[in-house]
Design a protein around this motif. Structure first.
Motif, mmCIF file in Angstrom:
data_model
loop_
_atom_site.group_PDB
_atom_site.id
_atom_site.type_symbol
_atom_site.label_atom_id
_atom_site.label_comp_id
_atom_site.label_asym_id
_atom_site.label_seq_id
_atom_site.Cartn_x
_atom_site.Cartn_y
_atom_site.Cartn_z
ATOM 1 N N UNK A 52 3.202 -9.700 -28.640
ATOM 2 C CA UNK A 52 2.856 -8.128 -27.476
ATOM 3 C C UNK A 52 1.619 -8.410 -26.465
ATOM 4 N N UNK A 53 1.580 -6.990 -25.160
ATOM 5 C CA UNK A 53 0.976 -7.024 -25.276
ATOM 6 C C UNK A 53 0.172 -5.481 -25.822
ATOM 7 N N UNK A 54 1.037 -4.832 -26.777
ATOM 8 C CA UNK A 54 0.035 -3.838 -26.910
ATOM 9 C C UNK A 54 -0.556 -4.438 -28.444
ATOM 10 N N UNK A 55 -0.028 -5.535 -29.023
ATOM 11 C CA UNK A 55 -0.776 -6.030 -30.345
ATOM 12 C C UNK A 55 -1.461 -7.096 -30.123
ATOM 13 N N UNK A 56 -1.526 -7.256 -28.654
ATOM 14 C CA UNK A 56 -2.732 -8.178 -27.950
ATOM 15 C C UNK A 56 -4.382 -7.423 -28.321
ATOM 16 N N UNK A 57 -3.244 -6.023 -27.621
ATOM 17 C CA UNK A 57 -5.140 -5.240 -27.345
ATOM 18 C C UNK A 57 -5.522 -4.983 -28.634
ATOM 19 N N UNK A 58 -4.594 -4.782 -29.524
ATOM 20 C CA UNK A 58 -4.773 -3.516 -30.754
ATOM 21 C C UNK A 58 -6.015 -4.784 -31.480
ATOM 22 N N UNK A 59 -5.643 -5.885 -31.370
ATOM 23 C CA UNK A 59 -6.437 -6.973 -31.702
ATOM 24 C C UNK A 59 -7.139 -7.172 -30.969
ATOM 25 N N UNK A 60 -7.570 -7.363 -29.893
ATOM 26 C CA UNK A 60 -8.875 -7.706 -29.637
ATOM 27 C C UNK A 60 -9.753 -6.441 -30.115
ATOM 28 N N UNK A 61 -9.108 -5.004 -29.767
ATOM 29 C CA UNK A 61 -9.459 -3.490 -30.439
ATOM 30 C C UNK A 61 -10.091 -4.166 -31.467
ATOM 31 N N UNK A 62 -9.648 -4.290 -31.991
ATOM 32 C CA UNK A 62 -10.506 -4.438 -33.421
ATOM 33 C C UNK A 62 -11.323 -6.047 -33.580
ATOM 34 N N UNK A 63 -11.093 -6.358 -33.143
ATOM 35 C CA UNK A 63 -11.477 -7.922 -33.594
ATOM 36 C C UNK A 63 -13.565 -7.445 -32.881
ATOM 37 N N UNK A 64 -13.362 -6.897 -31.591
ATOM 38 C CA UNK A 64 -14.477 -6.378 -31.386
ATOM 39 C C UNK A 64 -15.387 -5.275 -31.767
ATOM 40 N N UNK A 65 -14.336 -4.628 -32.377
ATOM 41 C CA UNK A 65 -15.105 -3.236 -33.402
ATOM 42 C C UNK A 65 -16.206 -3.955 -34.386
ATOM 43 N N UNK A 66 -15.597 -5.643 -34.827
ATOM 44 C CA UNK A 66 -15.635 -5.922 -35.788
ATOM 45 C C UNK A 66 -16.663 -6.428 -35.909
ATOM 46 N N UNK A 67 -16.943 -6.670 -34.041
ATOM 47 C CA UNK A 67 -17.820 -7.598 -33.987
ATOM 48 C C UNK A 67 -17.861 -9.562 -33.892
ATOM 49 N N UNK A 68 -16.605 -9.523 -34.092
ATOM 50 C CA UNK A 68 -15.710 -11.066 -33.661
ATOM 51 C C UNK A 68 -16.015 -11.203 -32.409
ATOM 52 N N UNK A 69 -15.440 -10.279 -30.983
ATOM 53 C CA UNK A 69 -15.277 -10.810 -30.204
ATOM 54 C C UNK A 69 -16.126 -9.723 -29.056
ATOM 55 N N UNK A 70 -16.199 -9.995 -27.728
ATOM 56 C CA UNK A 70 -17.535 -9.558 -27.155
ATOM 57 C C UNK A 70 -16.135 -9.420 -25.953
ATOM 58 N N UNK A 71 -16.505 -7.691 -24.640
ATOM 59 C CA UNK A 71 -15.090 -7.707 -23.897
ATOM 60 C C UNK A 71 -16.712 -7.017 -23.324
ATOM 61 N N UNK A 72 -16.115 -7.817 -21.892
ATOM 62 C CA UNK A 72 -17.003 -7.274 -20.886
ATOM 63 C C UNK A 72 -16.372 -7.129 -19.582
ATOM 64 N N UNK A 73 -16.464 -5.901 -19.227
ATOM 65 C CA UNK A 73 -16.064 -5.813 -17.977
ATOM 66 C C UNK A 73 -16.655 -4.959 -16.700
ATOM 67 N N UNK A 74 -15.797 -6.107 -15.955
ATOM 68 C CA UNK A 74 -16.511 -6.136 -14.466
ATOM 69 C C UNK A 74 -16.688 -5.742 -13.306
ATOM 70 N N UNK A 75 -17.269 -4.715 -12.664
ATOM 71 C CA UNK A 75 -16.502 -3.526 -11.810
ATOM 72 C C UNK A 75 -16.365 -4.448 -10.143
ATOM 73 N N UNK A 76 -14.943 -4.797 -10.002
ATOM 74 C CA UNK A 76 -14.572 -5.418 -9.198
ATOM 75 C C UNK A 76 -13.445 -4.583 -8.703
#
Length: 121
Positions: A52-76
């Motif tokens: 689900x979108x919610x579970x993917x979002x939660x998983x990405x957040x945890x992986x980012x918190x632990x340093x496995x994943x980087x989230x990059x936001x582009x100002x567009x």
């Protein structure tokens, strides 16, 4: 640190700490999906399929918190967000591939053991 010390919890248990985070239902799938390239959220959602979108979002957040994943936001307009593996995330791919390979090789044996157990029970 040896396995006995790690499992006993002396000084915190690094095995439990890491496995609690990456051993959930979705983290390995997310890391595997990000292995070849940086992806946007909806592409990642389609690649994994049944999350689900919610579970993917939660998983990405945890992986980012632990340093496995980087989230990059582009100002567009509209905003573009991309996810990629960090160096730590890439370093985890080696043991992750070994685990996946072991599971792939031994899954029939595990299934046979389960069937034998059910037959005895």
């Amino acid at each position: 640190m040896n396995v006995t010390t790690a499992l006993s919890g002396e000084g915190g248990c690094p095995i439990r700490d890491v496995l609690d985070r990456i051993g959930d239902q979705w983290s390995l799938l997310v890391l595997a999906a990000l292995e070849p390239e940086t992806l946007r959220f909806n592409v990642l959602l389609r690649r994994i399929g049944d999350v689900s979108k919610q579970m993917l979002s939660r998983t990405l957040r945890r992986l980012e918190e632990d340093g496995f994943v980087e989230r990059t936001v582009y100002a567009e307009v509209p905003p573009r967000v991309e996810y990629s593996l960090t160096d730590l995330g890439r370093s985890f791919l080696v043991p992750m591939r070994a685990l996946i390979g072991w599971a792939d090789t031994h899954q029939p044996q595990v299934e046979a053991a389960r069937a034998a157990y059910r037959a005895r029970a």
